[in-house]
Design a protein around this motif. Structure first.
Motif, PDB file in Angstrom:
ATOM      1  N   PRO A 183       0.818  -1.224   0.000  1.00 50.73           N
ATOM      2  CA  PRO A 183       0.000   0.000   0.000  1.00 50.73           C
ATOM      3  C   PRO A 183       0.846   1.266   0.000  1.00 50.73           C
ATOM      4  O   PRO A 183       0.461   2.268  -0.602  1.00 50.73           O
ATOM      5  CB  PRO A 183      -0.818  -0.138   1.289  1.00 50.73           C
ATOM      6  CG  PRO A 183      -0.918  -1.612   1.520  1.00 50.73           C
ATOM      7  CD  PRO A 183       0.397  -2.167   1.058  1.00 50.73           C
ATOM      8  N   PHE A 205     -15.913   2.263   2.655  1.00 51.61           N
ATOM      9  CA  PHE A 205     -14.696   1.469   2.507  1.00 51.61           C
ATOM     10  C   PHE A 205     -13.553   2.324   1.969  1.00 51.61           C
ATOM     11  O   PHE A 205     -12.442   2.321   2.516  1.00 51.61           O
ATOM     12  CB  PHE A 205     -14.957   0.285   1.567  1.00 51.61           C
ATOM     13  CG  PHE A 205     -13.721  -0.497   1.207  1.00 51.61           C
ATOM     14  CD1 PHE A 205     -13.244  -1.494   2.042  1.00 51.61           C
ATOM     15  CD2 PHE A 205     -13.022  -0.235   0.031  1.00 51.61           C
ATOM     16  CE1 PHE A 205     -12.102  -2.219   1.717  1.00 51.61           C
ATOM     17  CE2 PHE A 205     -11.880  -0.955  -0.301  1.00 51.61           C
ATOM     18  CZ  PHE A 205     -11.419  -1.937   0.548  1.00 51.61           C
ATOM     19  N   TYR A 206     -13.802   3.072   0.900  1.00 57.43           N
ATOM     20  CA  TYR A 206     -12.736   3.877   0.299  1.00 57.43           C
ATOM     21  C   TYR A 206     -12.343   5.049   1.194  1.00 57.43           C
ATOM     22  O   TYR A 206     -11.180   5.476   1.188  1.00 57.43           O
ATOM     23  CB  TYR A 206     -13.145   4.353  -1.094  1.00 57.43           C
ATOM     24  CG  TYR A 206     -13.027   3.271  -2.131  1.00 57.43           C
ATOM     25  CD1 TYR A 206     -11.788   2.737  -2.458  1.00 57.43           C
ATOM     26  CD2 TYR A 206     -14.147   2.759  -2.776  1.00 57.43           C
ATOM     27  CE1 TYR A 206     -11.666   1.727  -3.402  1.00 57.43           C
ATOM     28  CE2 TYR A 206     -14.039   1.747  -3.726  1.00 57.43           C
ATOM     29  CZ  TYR A 206     -12.793   1.235  -4.031  1.00 57.43           C
ATOM     30  OH  TYR A 206     -12.674   0.230  -4.954  1.00 57.43           O
ATOM     31  N   GLN A 208     -12.218   4.931   4.489  1.00 55.27           N
ATOM     32  CA  GLN A 208     -11.309   4.359   5.483  1.00 55.27           C
ATOM     33  C   GLN A 208      -9.970   3.974   4.848  1.00 55.27           C
ATOM     34  O   GLN A 208      -8.909   4.160   5.461  1.00 55.27           O
ATOM     35  CB  GLN A 208     -11.943   3.143   6.146  1.00 55.27           C
ATOM     36  CG  GLN A 208     -13.147   3.474   7.008  1.00 55.27           C
ATOM     37  CD  GLN A 208     -13.548   2.319   7.910  1.00 55.27           C
ATOM     38  OE1 GLN A 208     -12.704   1.557   8.400  1.00 55.27           O
ATOM     39  NE2 GLN A 208     -14.844   2.162   8.139  1.00 55.27           N
ATOM     40  N   LEU A 209     -10.013   3.437   3.638  1.00 54.95           N
ATOM     41  CA  LEU A 209      -8.785   3.051   2.950  1.00 54.95           C
ATOM     42  C   LEU A 209      -7.894   4.269   2.696  1.00 54.95           C
ATOM     43  O   LEU A 209      -6.672   4.242   2.931  1.00 54.95           O
ATOM     44  CB  LEU A 209      -9.132   2.362   1.627  1.00 54.95           C
ATOM     45  CG  LEU A 209      -7.962   1.801   0.808  1.00 54.95           C
ATOM     46  CD1 LEU A 209      -7.302   0.649   1.550  1.00 54.95           C
ATOM     47  CD2 LEU A 209      -8.441   1.343  -0.562  1.00 54.95           C
ATOM     48  N   THR A 210      -8.506   5.355   2.240  1.00 53.30           N
ATOM     49  CA  THR A 210      -7.759   6.587   1.966  1.00 53.30           C
ATOM     50  C   THR A 210      -7.132   7.142   3.237  1.00 53.30           C
ATOM     51  O   THR A 210      -5.951   7.531   3.250  1.00 53.30           O
ATOM     52  CB  THR A 210      -8.696   7.640   1.348  1.00 53.30           C
ATOM     53  OG1 THR A 210      -9.236   7.132   0.128  1.00 53.30           O
ATOM     54  CG2 THR A 210      -7.969   8.933   1.078  1.00 53.30           C
ATOM     55  N   THR A 212      -6.471   5.558   6.127  1.00 51.80           N
ATOM     56  CA  THR A 212      -5.513   4.660   6.763  1.00 51.80           C
ATOM     57  C   THR A 212      -4.171   4.641   6.055  1.00 51.80           C
ATOM     58  O   THR A 212      -3.118   4.649   6.689  1.00 51.80           O
ATOM     59  CB  THR A 212      -6.085   3.228   6.821  1.00 51.80           C
ATOM     60  OG1 THR A 212      -7.348   3.256   7.489  1.00 51.80           O
ATOM     61  CG2 THR A 212      -5.145   2.296   7.572  1.00 51.80           C
ATOM     62  N   LEU A 267      -4.979  -5.741   1.076  1.00 51.48           N
ATOM     63  CA  LEU A 267      -6.164  -4.899   1.254  1.00 51.48           C
ATOM     64  C   LEU A 267      -7.378  -5.706   0.825  1.00 51.48           C
ATOM     65  O   LEU A 267      -7.453  -6.140  -0.327  1.00 51.48           O
ATOM     66  CB  LEU A 267      -6.045  -3.618   0.421  1.00 51.48           C
ATOM     67  CG  LEU A 267      -4.774  -2.784   0.622  1.00 51.48           C
ATOM     68  CD1 LEU A 267      -4.812  -1.541  -0.263  1.00 51.48           C
ATOM     69  CD2 LEU A 267      -4.606  -2.408   2.083  1.00 51.48           C
ATOM     70  N   TYR A 269     -11.622  -6.272   0.595  1.00 46.81           N
ATOM     71  CA  TYR A 269     -13.002  -5.801   0.699  1.00 46.81           C
ATOM     72  C   TYR A 269     -13.824  -6.955   1.269  1.00 46.81           C
ATOM     73  O   TYR A 269     -13.930  -8.011   0.649  1.00 46.81           O
ATOM     74  CB  TYR A 269     -13.536  -5.400  -0.672  1.00 46.81           C
ATOM     75  CG  TYR A 269     -14.838  -4.640  -0.598  1.00 46.81           C
ATOM     76  CD1 TYR A 269     -14.878  -3.265  -0.742  1.00 46.81           C
ATOM     77  CD2 TYR A 269     -16.040  -5.302  -0.352  1.00 46.81           C
ATOM     78  CE1 TYR A 269     -16.066  -2.566  -0.659  1.00 46.81           C
ATOM     79  CE2 TYR A 269     -17.224  -4.617  -0.264  1.00 46.81           C
ATOM     80  CZ  TYR A 269     -17.237  -3.240  -0.416  1.00 46.81           C
ATOM     81  OH  TYR A 269     -18.425  -2.553  -0.311  1.00 46.81           O
ATOM     82  N   TRP A 302      -5.701  -6.095   5.859  1.00 43.10           N
ATOM     83  CA  TRP A 302      -6.445  -4.925   6.346  1.00 43.10           C
ATOM     84  C   TRP A 302      -7.874  -5.004   5.843  1.00 43.10           C
ATOM     85  O   TRP A 302      -8.137  -5.292   4.681  1.00 43.10           O
ATOM     86  CB  TRP A 302      -5.808  -3.633   5.835  1.00 43.10           C
ATOM     87  CG  TRP A 302      -6.596  -2.413   6.247  1.00 43.10           C
ATOM     88  CD1 TRP A 302      -6.451  -1.689   7.390  1.00 43.10           C
ATOM     89  CD2 TRP A 302      -7.668  -1.798   5.505  1.00 43.10           C
ATOM     90  NE1 TRP A 302      -7.358  -0.657   7.420  1.00 43.10           N
ATOM     91  CE2 TRP A 302      -8.122  -0.697   6.280  1.00 43.10           C
ATOM     92  CE3 TRP A 302      -8.276  -2.063   4.277  1.00 43.10           C
ATOM     93  CZ2 TRP A 302      -9.158   0.134   5.854  1.00 43.10           C
ATOM     94  CZ3 TRP A 302      -9.321  -1.245   3.862  1.00 43.10           C
ATOM     95  CH2 TRP A 302      -9.747  -0.155   4.643  1.00 43.10           C
ATOM     96  N   ARG A 303      -8.805  -4.720   6.773  1.00 44.50           N
ATOM     97  CA  ARG A 303     -10.227  -4.622   6.437  1.00 44.50           C
ATOM     98  C   ARG A 303     -10.786  -3.381   7.101  1.00 44.50           C
ATOM     99  O   ARG A 303     -10.222  -2.906   8.087  1.00 44.50           O
ATOM    100  CB  ARG A 303     -11.000  -5.854   6.933  1.00 44.50           C
ATOM    101  CG  ARG A 303     -10.489  -7.185   6.408  1.00 44.50           C
ATOM    102  CD  ARG A 303     -11.306  -8.336   6.998  1.00 44.50           C
ATOM    103  NE  ARG A 303     -10.754  -9.618   6.612  1.00 44.50           N
ATOM    104  CZ  ARG A 303      -9.780 -10.229   7.251  1.00 44.50           C
ATOM    105  NH1 ARG A 303      -9.223  -9.658   8.324  1.00 44.50           N
ATOM    106  NH2 ARG A 303      -9.329 -11.400   6.842  1.00 44.50           N
ATOM    107  N   PRO A 304     -11.910  -2.854   6.628  1.00 44.80           N
ATOM    108  CA  PRO A 304     -12.516  -1.691   7.285  1.00 44.80           C
ATOM    109  C   PRO A 304     -13.052  -2.062   8.665  1.00 44.80           C
ATOM    110  O   PRO A 304     -13.206  -3.237   8.995  1.00 44.80           O
ATOM    111  CB  PRO A 304     -13.640  -1.290   6.326  1.00 44.80           C
ATOM    112  CG  PRO A 304     -13.974  -2.552   5.601  1.00 44.80           C
ATOM    113  CD  PRO A 304     -12.686  -3.293   5.453  1.00 44.80           C
TER     114      PRO A 304
END
Length: 321
Positions: A183, A205-206, A208-210, A212, A267, A269, A302-304
């Motif tokens: 990542p 989801f996106y 939190q991904l952004t 993190t 990563l 989903y 990694w998960r949300p």
């Protein structure tokens, strides 16, 4: 109101013949005629005009017909909700090329005797999918409610499987030659994911991904479909997107796109199934078991925050510093 009389009215309106309606309903023409006459008395209107060719709707009949169809459909859904084994197993997926559809196809190939109906509700708000499950329109939906505490008491959500993400890029992209990516290596690159619907599970989801991993997720512009997205990626030297490892994408050989796995951490989903607590379709348990038997995600995944536990001992991993 006698729902069978309403059903007889709907069939007679569709066929224009009382005898044809009677044949489909498995009763006599006289029975259909009596049911419709009783319905007309209850409504105090004429629904049909008799003609030499059969029956034609009056203006009142035309006004009543769409509502009558809704009544019949509601009765059928109510019966199906308590007798789910009498029809095909109906499961909602986000798209017919999505990981969910691919997994269901793999399951069906191993169990071709299963009567399976794969549908797409085309809703972005997970609450609409929950309502469809409650109403019996579908037996289960591959959706996630980001706050499980808000689920109605008669509905539950179970973990199905994780969908690891891959970076999809064209041959001119700076990362195109990589075999795997962390990542951290994605930072600073434009990752275009058009059509992220506000309030949807994937919007959260996106987000939190952004946050993190400090990524640059660009959701600008409408979603014109996978074909347009793929054409843009093939011609671009700086645009990439994220896809699920099981998602099915096709492109012309000349595009030379690359799917690059992401690891360190992976990563993922998380995909869940929403279903009713009471009277689930008897074939649904086998689908859940099939999903549980898929290869587990790596330990470093990694998960949300709202992801359900996969039940295999692997847990969400914090982003590296």
């Amino acid at each position: 109101m006698d729902t069978e009389a309403v059903r007889s009215f709907v069939r007679a309106a569709e066929f224009g013949q009382l005898q044809h309606a009677a044949d489909e309903l498995g009763v006599t023409q006289q029975a259909v005629s009596k049911r419709i006459a009783a319905l007309e008395r209850a409504l105090d209107v004429r629904l049909f005009t008799r003609t030499p060719r059969g029956v034609e709707l009056t203006l009142d009949g035309q006004a009543f017909l769409p509502h009558a169809r809704g009544i019949v459909a509601g009765v059928d859904r109510a019966v199906a909700a308590i007798r789910p084994g009498s029809r095909a197993l109906r499961i909602d997926v986000l798209g017919l090329r999505s990981a969910q559809a691919v997994v269901l196809h793999d399951y069906w190939r191993s169990h071709p005797e299963i009567d399976l109906d794969v549908v797409t509700l085309r809703v972005t708000d997970p609450r609409e999918a929950v309502a469809a499950v409650q109403a019996g329109d579908v037996d289960a939906s591959f959706r996630s409610v980001t706050d499980p505490a808000t689920l109605p008491r008669d509905v539950r959500m179970v973990h199905a499987f994780d969908s690891p993400l891959e970076l999809l890029v064209g041959p001119r992209h700076p990362l195109a030659a990589a075999r795997t990516l962390t990542p951290a290596r994605l930072r600073g690159h434009r990752i275009w994911v058009p059509g992220i619907a506000p309030g949807s599970e994937w919007a959260d989801f996106y987000d939190q991904l952004t946050t993190t991993f400090d990524l640059r997720i660009d959701a600008a512009g409408p979603n014109f479909g996978n074909e347009v997205l793929i054409d843009i990626l093939a011609a671009s030297a700086d645009v990439a997107t994220l896809v699920g490892a099981r998602d099915r994408y096709l492109w012309p050989p000349g595009h030379d796109l690359r799917r690059i796995p992401i690891a360190g951490p992976t990563l993922a989903y998380p995909l869940s199934l929403i279903l009713r607590r009471a009277n689930p379709h008897p074939a649904l348990r086998a689908v859940i078991d099939h999903c549980a038997g898929l290869a587990p995600s790596p330990a470093a995944t990694w998960r949300p925050s709202w992801a359900l536990s996969p039940g295999r001992g692997d847990r969400p991993v914090d982003a590296p510093p």
